[in-house]
Design an enzyme around this catalytic site. Structure first.
Site, PDB file in Angstrom:
ATOM      1  N   LYS A  79       0.843  -1.191   0.000  1.00  0.00           N
ATOM      2  CA  LYS A  79       0.000   0.000   0.000  1.00  0.00           C
ATOM      3  C   LYS A  79       0.878   1.240   0.000  1.00  0.00           C
ATOM      4  O   LYS A  79       1.877   1.307   0.726  1.00  0.00           O
ATOM      5  CB  LYS A  79      -0.896  -0.024   1.231  1.00  0.00           C
ATOM      6  CG  LYS A  79      -1.905   1.112   1.329  1.00  0.00           C
ATOM      7  CD  LYS A  79      -2.788   0.911   2.552  1.00  0.00           C
ATOM      8  CE  LYS A  79      -3.861   1.986   2.671  1.00  0.00           C
ATOM      9  NZ  LYS A  79      -4.762   1.735   3.822  1.00  0.00           N
ATOM     10  N   SER A 149      -9.477   1.578   2.941  1.00  0.00           N
ATOM     11  CA  SER A 149      -8.632   2.379   2.067  1.00  0.00           C
ATOM     12  C   SER A 149      -7.572   1.552   1.353  1.00  0.00           C
ATOM     13  O   SER A 149      -6.861   2.055   0.473  1.00  0.00           O
ATOM     14  CB  SER A 149      -7.940   3.488   2.869  1.00  0.00           C
ATOM     15  OG  SER A 149      -7.090   2.929   3.862  1.00  0.00           O
ATOM     16  N   SER A 173      -9.834  -0.704   7.112  1.00  0.00           N
ATOM     17  CA  SER A 173      -9.297  -0.489   5.771  1.00  0.00           C
ATOM     18  C   SER A 173      -8.551  -1.664   5.161  1.00  0.00           C
ATOM     19  O   SER A 173      -8.241  -1.643   3.977  1.00  0.00           O
ATOM     20  CB  SER A 173      -8.380   0.740   5.767  1.00  0.00           C
ATOM     21  OG  SER A 173      -9.138   1.906   5.953  1.00  0.00           O
TER      22      SER A 173
END
Length: 468
Positions: A79, A149, A173
């Site tokens: 990420k 996210s 997330s």
């Protein structure tokens, strides 16, 4: 079967027995990225040369008898909140244009030490402050949201573009996009995985963890990440025995495991297909030997306010300087949240801290009677891109973001480990996730139950190939 279709455990065995080389694994993943990325947009950057170099290095080491473990040569996505030396950490934001990390984050360094091959950085909702990751399309239906996210990480794994990926979880997330894309997402106990070198959203709620295709793989990745790091003030050390099933454990036998089934909160305002699939999955845990116990979730009326009261001011404090210097570089939805956080008082924040402390105590007392809690990960499957609200059967209306975070936030507030795994599909063919939450540092019970369930063959791995 193509190499990109292998799970981490399968690929590790294939590499060990020389049936597949790390170079073949990485080349297969990069070919897959080239095929699906134009439609899915999971990556902020693809690091093909870096990945091939790591694969060749792993192949040479293995030929010489140097084995680093099951992640050696595995294609991984990170990420884009996670620092890798010399690379941009964009947080999917214009605010970070031109940024370059000076050093590896702890987790990136540990994965590199384990021999993994970085194939790219994955998209996040800007600065991890959202639940949809609007840049990225769902791996099962590109017209639907990826979840956030850590949407890019979940989509990369579901699409076969990475054998595993790392995400972060402040209110769900990791677990939300895992559920919406039919993969496994593990939020470890707070402090178990160090966050040094990872861009923060709200430091007292942030967790780093893996997204994988199986629960077995999640345990393998977790083992490479844990360990105290003094550079993260929240970092702790837990006994190794608490991180996975003990030797000699029958992975299909859950006899003696007490599974709490919530009689409040977690099945309120949940899509009927989601509820039915999760209850069937809970029934399957009982068939495998677990004992089901009704539990009452404590302090539910305070969950949303407490989570908001912690996350919003902490995020605003982190962004204070850049919000003043370059406010127009933030997307409108994120700028509004950051500005709202500056209006919250110290008293509001302290009341949220007190509520979180009481909630943690209440959850620990509840978990004395059971080994884990089983519930839906999210109350509905992936919605259409651009949809902003959900209307429930009782006529109430809820924003999509609030709906997605509602069932996942309690594990962030209490810091307990939480695992999302796929347990079926709805009538539209979209994945449904079940969440298993355990005691602090009780990853062993969570992984044991999840692994036993996935051995029944009802979980899903790769998404259907609809992306090209």
């Amino acid at each position: 079967m193509e190499p990109f279709e292998l799970t981490v455990a399968e690929a590790a065995e294939a590499v060990r027995t020389r049936r597949v080389s790390p170079v073949e694994l990485v080349d297969s993943a990069l070919t897959r990225i080239a095929r699906v990325e134009p439609r899915l947009k999971a990556f902020t950057a693809v690091t093909a040369d870096r990945a091939r170099d790591a694969a060749r290095r792993a192949e040479t080491e293995i030929a010489r008898g140097t084995h680093r473990g099951p992640l050696q040569g595995m294609p991984v996505g990170l990420k884009d909140l996670i620092d890798v030396a010399g690379m941009a950490t964009t947080a999917s934001s214009r605010v970070r244009t031109g940024h370059r990390a000076e050093a590896d984050s702890t987790v990136a360094a540990r994965l590199a030490s384990a021999g993994s091959a970085l194939v790219g950085k994955t998209h996040t909702h800007e600065f991890a402050y959202g639940l949809t990751t609007p840049q990225t399309a769902n791996a099962w239906d590109p017209d639907r949201v990826a979840g956030g996210s850590s949407g890019g990480s979940a989509v990369a794994v579901a699409a076969g573009a990475a054998a595993f990926a790392l995400g972060t979880d402040t209110g769900g997330s990791i677990r939300v996009p895992a559920a919406l894309n039919g993969v496994v997402g593990l939020k470890p106990t707070y402090g178990l995985v160090p966050r040094h070198g990872v861009t923060s959203l709200a430091w007292s709620l942030d967790h780093v963890g893996p997204l994988t295709r199986t629960v077995e793989d999640a345990g393998l990745v977790l083992a490479a990440l844990v360990g105290h790091d003094p550079r993260d003030p929240a970092s702790v050390t837990a006994p190794a025995a608490d991180r996975g099933p003990g030797p000699g454990t029958d992975p299909a036998d859950l006899t003696g495991l007490r599974v709490g089934v919530p009689r409040n909160y977690y099945f309120d305002r949940v899509d009927p297909e989601v509820e039915a699939a999760v209850r069937r999955a809970i029934g399957r845990l009982e068939e495998l030997g677990a004992r089901l116990v009704d539990v009452e979730i404590p302090m539910t009326r305070y969950i949303r306010a407490t989570h908001w009261g912690l996350m919003v001011p902490e995020a605003s404090a982190y962004h204070e300087r850049t919000l003043r210097a370059v406010p127009d570089l933030y997307e409108a939805d994120i700028r509004v949240l950051l500005e709202a956080g500056e209006l919250m008082t110290a008293g509001d924040y302290l009341r949220a801290q007190r509520a979180r402390t009481l909630m943690g105590q209440a959850w620990r007392e509840m978990l004395e009677a059971v080994d884990l809690i089983a519930a839906p990960t999210v109350p509905l499957t992936a919605v259409e891109s651009g949809r902003t609200a959900v209307t429930w059967g009782d006529g109430s209306v809820e924003s999509v973001a609030d709906a997605y975070v509602r069932l996942s936030a309690p594990a962030n507030l209490t810091g307990v480990p939480a695992l999302s795994l796929p347990v079926g599909l709805d009538s539209a063919g979209l994945p449904i996730g079940m969440q298993l939450m355990g005691r602090p540092f009780g990853e062993a019970a969570v992984l044991r139950a999840g692994h036993a369930f996935e051995r029944t063959g009802t979980t899903r791995g790769l998404a259907p190939d609809r992306a090209a």
